[in-house]
Design a protein around this motif. Structure first.
Motif, PDB file in Angstrom:
ATOM      1  N   TRP A 195       0.824  -1.214   0.000  1.00 31.57           N
ATOM      2  CA  TRP A 195       0.000   0.000   0.000  1.00 31.57           C
ATOM      3  C   TRP A 195       0.860   1.268   0.000  1.00 31.57           C
ATOM      4  N   GLN A 196       2.039   1.159  -0.586  1.00 25.04           N
ATOM      5  CA  GLN A 196       2.913   2.324  -0.702  1.00 25.04           C
ATOM      6  C   GLN A 196       3.483   2.423  -2.111  1.00 25.04           C
ATOM      7  N   GLY A 197       2.716   1.923  -3.097  1.00 26.31           N
ATOM      8  CA  GLY A 197       3.179   1.928  -4.475  1.00 26.31           C
ATOM      9  C   GLY A 197       3.195   3.323  -5.078  1.00 26.31           C
ATOM     10  N   ASN A 198       3.833   3.440  -6.228  1.00 25.12           N
ATOM     11  CA  ASN A 198       3.976   4.744  -6.855  1.00 25.12           C
ATOM     12  C   ASN A 198       2.846   5.080  -7.824  1.00 25.12           C
ATOM     13  N   GLY A 199       1.882   4.153  -7.980  1.00 19.78           N
ATOM     14  CA  GLY A 199       0.734   4.445  -8.830  1.00 19.78           C
ATOM     15  C   GLY A 199       1.009   4.424 -10.318  1.00 19.78           C
ATOM     16  N   PHE A 200       2.116   3.794 -10.725  1.00 23.10           N
ATOM     17  CA  PHE A 200       2.477   3.844 -12.143  1.00 23.10           C
ATOM     18  C   PHE A 200       2.095   2.585 -12.919  1.00 23.10           C
ATOM     19  N   GLN A 201       1.985   1.452 -12.251  1.00 20.59           N
ATOM     20  CA  GLN A 201       1.704   0.204 -12.968  1.00 20.59           C
ATOM     21  C   GLN A 201       0.224  -0.137 -12.887  1.00 20.59           C
ATOM     22  N   PRO A 202      -0.516   0.021 -13.990  1.00 17.99           N
ATOM     23  CA  PRO A 202      -1.946  -0.303 -13.984  1.00 17.99           C
ATOM     24  C   PRO A 202      -2.162  -1.804 -13.846  1.00 17.99           C
ATOM     25  N   ILE A 203      -3.376  -2.168 -13.521  1.00 15.33           N
ATOM     26  CA  ILE A 203      -3.780  -3.569 -13.490  1.00 15.33           C
ATOM     27  C   ILE A 203      -4.607  -3.859 -14.734  1.00 15.33           C
ATOM     28  N   GLY A 204      -4.191  -4.872 -15.501  1.00 10.60           N
ATOM     29  CA  GLY A 204      -4.990  -5.298 -16.646  1.00 10.60           C
ATOM     30  C   GLY A 204      -4.731  -4.524 -17.916  1.00 10.60           C
ATOM     31  N   LEU A 205      -5.697  -3.668 -18.284  1.00 11.84           N
ATOM     32  CA  LEU A 205      -5.696  -3.050 -19.608  1.00 11.84           C
ATOM     33  C   LEU A 205      -5.955  -1.550 -19.500  1.00 11.84           C
ATOM     34  N   VAL A 206      -5.221  -0.793 -20.310  1.00 11.92           N
ATOM     35  CA  VAL A 206      -5.474   0.654 -20.426  1.00 11.92           C
ATOM     36  C   VAL A 206      -5.608   0.987 -21.903  1.00 11.92           C
ATOM     37  N   ILE A 207      -6.736   1.595 -22.265  1.00 14.03           N
ATOM     38  CA  ILE A 207      -6.963   2.020 -23.648  1.00 14.03           C
ATOM     39  C   ILE A 207      -7.246   3.514 -23.645  1.00 14.03           C
ATOM     40  N   SER A 208      -6.516   4.247 -24.474  1.00 15.60           N
ATOM     41  CA  SER A 208      -6.726   5.681 -24.603  1.00 15.60           C
ATOM     42  C   SER A 208      -6.716   6.051 -26.080  1.00 15.60           C
ATOM     43  N   GLN A 209      -7.705   6.836 -26.476  1.00 19.86           N
ATOM     44  CA  GLN A 209      -7.819   7.293 -27.860  1.00 19.86           C
ATOM     45  C   GLN A 209      -7.849   6.130 -28.854  1.00 19.86           C
ATOM     46  N   GLY A 210      -8.444   5.019 -28.398  1.00 22.34           N
ATOM     47  CA  GLY A 210      -8.617   3.866 -29.264  1.00 22.34           C
ATOM     48  C   GLY A 210      -7.410   2.963 -29.368  1.00 22.34           C
ATOM     49  N   LYS A 211      -6.351   3.259 -28.635  1.00 16.74           N
ATOM     50  CA  LYS A 211      -5.130   2.470 -28.708  1.00 16.74           C
ATOM     51  C   LYS A 211      -4.841   1.807 -27.361  1.00 16.74           C
TER      52      LYS A 211
END
Length: 385
Positions: A195-211
């Motif tokens: 619970w002290q992570g840097n918030g940079f590594q998402p879980i699963g999938l990230v899609i932005s602007q269709g990519k």
């Protein structure tokens, strides 16, 4: 002589009087101590009996058992998940977590068939066709919570924001200010060791602007996403990457569970609401308007929080035909006009996050670079700043 004798006797009497008066004082002191001891004994006995009665209620009545599991469910949503074992036992805790995971998977299976009827002019680049303001904010409250409902009347004005710099997440308020957004809400989850992570590594999938900006499905064929397609229709549920791409999903994150599909709520009651916590959720009405529910929690005197059943009922009350849970807890935040409207529960204030849903007057003019370009999960240390 008589006078001397009389004086002597009087003197003798004066010398002995303090000794005589000390005895009643000691008796009174002993009585007070005895009375205090009896009161303390009564209080201890009352506390002991109350404790026994309380334990009996918690472990041997249906209402008490429900309360125990409510406390356990609430702890499961926090960094102190392991504490739940002291409430229900380790075996029951493991089973509880697995049951929720299985239930969440089932809640994402039904195929969504909702349609939206966007008002004439929605998506117009001039932004002048709609009479309603692009963003509306309402306060919401319940027995244990306070929060906000943000309505975005044109769903095509929403983009997924990501951090500016590699290796570190970004606060939603910073994303809003940096990109010139009107408003922003926290998005998907992220790896957070201890619970002290840097918030940079998402879980699963990230899609932005269709990519696809980031993918960490770990060999899984499908994932539960929350997002919007190119026409402004909300997409939520369990899909494969191929299905997601064929549906034209434009902005999305991985998160769960979906709580409304085809106009019906999927959570039967508060007992299945996964504890009380700060919440963020996204939904859509039949007219296309996107709704974000943001509820504060873990702050006695202000707002304790809500369960997912509460969130579901808020969405249904406001006309949602589809809705899904987003990352909540300490991540829950709502920013409007560069001001944080809610009260994040983190003791350190706003958290650093990998994604946020942002609202723009002119999203076509916004450039959101892929900060994870060339990086795989193995290239990121989520604990290193």
């Amino acid at each position: 002589m008589n006078t001397k004798i009389s004086t002597s006797r009087a003197s003798s009497n004066r010398k002995t009087s303090p000794t005589r008066s000390a005895a009643p004082s000691r008796k009174r002191a002993r009585k007070r101590k005895s009375r205090f001891a009896r009161i303390a004994g009564y209080l201890l006995l009352t506390a002991f009996l109350a404790g026994i009665t309380g334990l009996g209620w918690m472990f041997f009545t249906e209402s008490g058992n429900n309360f125990r599991y409510l406390v356990a469910d609430t702890l499961i949503t926090t960094q102190h998940r392991h504490w739940a074992k002291y409430i229900i036992g380790q075996k029951a805790l493991d089973q509880r977590v697995q049951d929720y995971q299985n239930r969440f998977n089932q809640m994402g299976e039904e195929r969504d068939s909702h349609t939206i009827q966007l008002p004439a002019g929605t998506g117009d680049q001039s932004g002048q066709a709609e009479q309603k303001p692009l963003v509306q904010i309402e306060t919401i409250s319940g027995p244990s919570y306070k929060g906000y409902l943000m309505i975005v009347n044109d769903p095509t004005k929403i983009r997924l924001g990501v951090p500016e710099k590699a290796g570190k997440g970004e606060k939603v308020s910073s994303m809003v200010k940096r990109t010139g957004a009107i408003a922003g809400v926290n998005g998907g989850g992220f790896a957070d060791p201890n619970w002290q992570g840097n918030g940079f590594q998402p879980i699963g999938l990230v899609i932005s602007q269709g990519k696809v900006y980031y993918e960490d499905l770990g060999g899984k064929k499908s994932t539960q996403i929350v997002g919007i397609d190119g026409k402004g229709k909300m997409i939520a549920g369990k899909y494969s990457l191929a299905e997601i791409q064929s549906m034209g999903v434009k902005e999305a994150v991985t998160f769960q569970p979906r709580i409304i599909v085809n106009g019906k709520g999927l959570i039967k009651n508060a007992k299945d609401g996964w504890g009380i916590a700060p919440r963020t959720a996204m939904g859509q009405r039949a007219d296309g308007a996107i709704m974000f529910v943001v509820i504060d929690g873990r702050q006695p005197g202000h707002s304790i929080g809500a369960n997912l059943y509460d969130v579901q009922q808020i969405m249904l009350k406001h006309g949602a035909v589809i809705a899904a849970n987003l990352d909540g807890g300490s991540s829950t935040v709502l920013v409007k006009d560069n001001q944080i409207l809610n009260k994040p529960s983190s003791e350190h204030g706003e958290r650093y996050l990998p994604t946020a849903f942002l609202v723009f007057d002119h999203p076509e003019q916004v450039d959101i670079p892929n900060i994870w370009n060339g990086l795989g999960p193995e290239d990121i240390d989520p604990a290193k700043w």
